[in-house]
Design a protein around this motif. Structure first.
Motif, PDB file in Angstrom:
ATOM      1  N   THR A   1       1.170  -5.781  11.100  1.00 38.64           N
ATOM      2  CA  THR A   1       2.713  -5.543  10.978  1.00 38.64           C
ATOM      3  C   THR A   1       2.929  -4.657   9.744  1.00 38.64           C
ATOM      4  O   THR A   1       2.382  -5.189   8.620  1.00 38.64           O
ATOM      5  N   VAL A   2       3.685  -3.652   9.637  1.00 39.09           N
ATOM      6  CA  VAL A   2       3.946  -2.835   8.652  1.00 39.09           C
ATOM      7  C   VAL A   2       5.442  -2.587   8.466  1.00 39.09           C
ATOM      8  O   VAL A   2       6.266  -2.481   9.564  1.00 39.09           O
ATOM      9  N   ASN A   3       5.890  -2.850   7.144  1.00 42.67           N
ATOM     10  CA  ASN A   3       6.999  -2.714   6.952  1.00 42.67           C
ATOM     11  C   ASN A   3       7.377  -1.829   5.655  1.00 42.67           C
ATOM     12  O   ASN A   3       6.746  -1.890   4.746  1.00 42.67           O
ATOM     13  N   LYS A   4       8.471  -0.881   5.559  1.00 43.70           N
ATOM     14  CA  LYS A   4       8.701  -0.231   4.521  1.00 43.70           C
ATOM     15  C   LYS A   4       9.303  -1.131   3.110  1.00 43.70           C
ATOM     16  O   LYS A   4       9.770  -2.282   3.453  1.00 43.70           O
ATOM     17  N   LEU A   5       8.793  -0.793   1.985  1.00 41.77           N
ATOM     18  CA  LEU A   5       9.174  -1.612   0.977  1.00 41.77           C
ATOM     19  C   LEU A   5      10.606  -0.988   0.299  1.00 41.77           C
ATOM     20  O   LEU A   5      10.911   0.447   0.622  1.00 41.77           O
ATOM     21  N   GLU A   6      11.282  -1.384  -0.644  1.00 42.41           N
ATOM     22  CA  GLU A   6      12.453  -0.824  -1.365  1.00 42.41           C
ATOM     23  C   GLU A   6      11.804   0.637  -2.263  1.00 42.41           C
ATOM     24  O   GLU A   6      12.354   1.357  -2.422  1.00 42.41           O
TER      25      GLU A   6
ATOM     26  N   ILE B   1       0.670  -1.176   0.021  1.00 40.89           N
ATOM     27  CA  ILE B   1      -0.137  -0.133  -0.077  1.00 40.89           C
ATOM     28  C   ILE B   1       0.952   1.239  -0.136  1.00 40.89           C
ATOM     29  O   ILE B   1       1.856   1.224   0.780  1.00 40.89           O
ATOM     30  N   GLU B   2       0.669   2.412  -0.589  1.00 41.69           N
ATOM     31  CA  GLU B   2       1.314   3.522  -0.743  1.00 41.69           C
ATOM     32  C   GLU B   2       0.815   4.299   0.444  1.00 41.69           C
ATOM     33  O   GLU B   2      -0.208   4.156   1.412  1.00 41.69           O
ATOM     34  N   GLU B   3       2.061   4.932   0.935  1.00 44.13           N
ATOM     35  CA  GLU B   3       1.902   5.502   2.258  1.00 44.13           C
ATOM     36  C   GLU B   3       0.902   6.504   2.623  1.00 44.13           C
ATOM     37  O   GLU B   3       0.205   6.593   3.732  1.00 44.13           O
TER      38      GLU B   3
ATOM     39  N   GLU C   1       9.835   3.367  -3.096  1.00 44.92           N
ATOM     40  CA  GLU C   1       9.824   4.574  -2.093  1.00 44.92           C
ATOM     41  C   GLU C   1       8.321   5.287  -2.087  1.00 44.92           C
ATOM     42  O   GLU C   1       7.586   5.118  -3.020  1.00 44.92           O
ATOM     43  N   GLY C   2       7.953   5.340  -0.744  1.00 50.13           N
ATOM     44  CA  GLY C   2       6.721   5.756  -0.335  1.00 50.13           C
ATOM     45  C   GLY C   2       5.710   4.565  -0.404  1.00 50.13           C
ATOM     46  O   GLY C   2       4.563   4.813  -0.139  1.00 50.13           O
ATOM     47  N   TRP C   3       6.089   3.240  -0.353  1.00 48.60           N
ATOM     48  CA  TRP C   3       5.170   2.027  -0.112  1.00 48.60           C
ATOM     49  C   TRP C   3       5.677   1.203   1.128  1.00 48.60           C
ATOM     50  O   TRP C   3       6.663   1.156   1.484  1.00 48.60           O
ATOM     51  N   TYR C   4       4.602   0.609   1.592  1.00 42.67           N
ATOM     52  CA  TYR C   4       4.658  -0.225   2.676  1.00 42.67           C
ATOM     53  C   TYR C   4       4.116  -1.461   2.380  1.00 42.67           C
ATOM     54  O   TYR C   4       3.314  -1.728   1.537  1.00 42.67           O
ATOM     55  N   SER C   5       4.798  -2.461   3.094  1.00 42.49           N
ATOM     56  CA  SER C   5       3.896  -4.044   2.975  1.00 42.49           C
ATOM     57  C   SER C   5       3.258  -4.109   4.359  1.00 42.49           C
ATOM     58  O   SER C   5       3.649  -3.813   5.341  1.00 42.49           O
ATOM     59  N   VAL C   6       2.049  -4.714   4.345  1.00 46.12           N
ATOM     60  CA  VAL C   6       1.198  -4.717   5.488  1.00 46.12           C
ATOM     61  C   VAL C   6       0.885  -6.409   5.745  1.00 46.12           C
ATOM     62  O   VAL C   6       0.393  -6.922   4.665  1.00 46.12           O
ATOM     63  N   ARG C   7       0.951  -6.738   6.905  1.00 52.78           N
ATOM     64  CA  ARG C   7       0.191  -8.289   7.291  1.00 52.78           C
ATOM     65  C   ARG C   7      -0.614  -8.118   8.414  1.00 52.78           C
ATOM     66  O   ARG C   7      -0.183  -7.499   9.256  1.00 52.78           O
ATOM     67  N   ALA C   8      -1.722  -8.905   8.176  1.00 55.62           N
ATOM     68  CA  ALA C   8      -2.761  -8.813   9.375  1.00 55.62           C
ATOM     69  C   ALA C   8      -3.652  -9.908   9.234  1.00 55.62           C
ATOM     70  O   ALA C   8      -4.151 -10.406   8.228  1.00 55.62           O
TER      71      ALA C   8
END
Length: 283
Positions: A237-242, A218-220, A244-251
């Motif tokens: 759980t939220v982690n930054k992706l390589e 998801i975009e920031e 720019e401005g995007w994140y990986s989310v697990r729930a």
């Protein structure tokens, strides 16, 4: 110290479901032919194969420490047991049913009527509270046919989908209660620490069956919206992706709601949305 005994149904759909649940929780055993007992390989536990409606009484008398049975059977037996865990199996309603064309509108209208049931204790108690003095016809099964045969004016039976009622031209007059399969514990359980360990194992499987793990990118700017859609069991759980401005989310999300949640995430701009089944967990 004798082994902890766990009573499960000896036959039927609930027998298969209970055995599968125990094995998924790491309690490995093998029943030889029609043996009444089986030993768990890794733990000091014996599995006892019993009639489903005998399990509440056997547990209350201390013959078994834990038992898997229906909440309706516990109430019918009238015994005191500690309910340790709802297992998410066999949900049903116990209802008063009468012919579609009958004049009865409430349970009180059944005063003086004949009621066929496999749950005489619950039936008498409920009807008495409604002011209805009925003649109870006690049967072990197939109560739907009693009305056609002229044995009863109404029945009290378990209802799941309602298809059997429709086939016999019956309607629900009143619902007495809703029940499901539960794990119960005897007051005289020998090894309480081991019993607690079994409960935790089963709880992990039951919860896992109710949830799926969703992963997505998801975009920031849309992250806060996505987190509202998938708050997780405690938090996502939220982690930054390589990128720019995007994140990986697990729930963790309720399994029954997965499709709808995926649609909401897609509408919120999420990409690469993946569902993974959870086999077991500790929360």
């Amino acid at each position: 110290m004798p082994n902890l005994r766990i009573g499960i149904p000896s036959k039927g759909r609930l027998a298969e479901a209970a055995a599968t649940l125990l094995k998924e929780a790491g309690l490995s055993f093998r029943r030889q032919d029609r043996s009444l007992f089986a030993k768990v390989k890794e733990m000091d536990i014996d599995i006892c194969f019993l009639r489903t409606d005998d399990i509440p009484v056997m547990c209350a008398e201390g013959a078994i420490g834990l038992g898997i049975t229906g909440g309706d059977l516990i109430e019918e037996a009238g015994v005191e047991l500690t309910q340790r865990l709802s297992l998410g199996l066999g949900g049903c309603r116990l209802a008063i049913c009468v012919p579609e064309d009958s004049p009865y509108k409430t349970a009180a209208d059944l005063n003086g009527a004949r009621i066929a049931t496999s749950f005489p204790h619950i039936t008498r108690e409920y009807l008495a509270k409604q002011g209805a003095d009925c003649h109870t016809v006690e049967l072990s099964g197939s109560v739907e046919a009693t009305i056609t045969l002229g044995v009863a004016d109404g029945i009290v039976d378990l209802v799941e989908t309602g298809s059997t009622l429709a086939a016999n031209r019956l309607r629900i007059l009143e619902t007495i209660g809703s029940y499901e399969t539960v794990l119960v514990e005897s007051a005289s359980v020998v090894d309480r620490e081991l019993a607690d360990r079994v409960v935790r194992r089963l709880e992990g499987v039951v919860i896992a069956r109710s949830y799926s793990l969703l992963e997505y990118n998801i975009e920031e700017k849309n992250l806060a919206t996505a987190e509202e859609i998938t708050p997780g069991y405690s938090s996502p759980t939220v982690n930054k992706l390589e990128r720019e401005g995007w994140y990986s989310v697990r729930a963790m999300v309720p399994r029954k709601q997965v499709i709808g949640i995926m649609e909401k995430l897609e509408a919120a701009g999420a990409q690469a949305i993946l569902e993974t089944a959870i086999q077991n967990c500790r929360l």
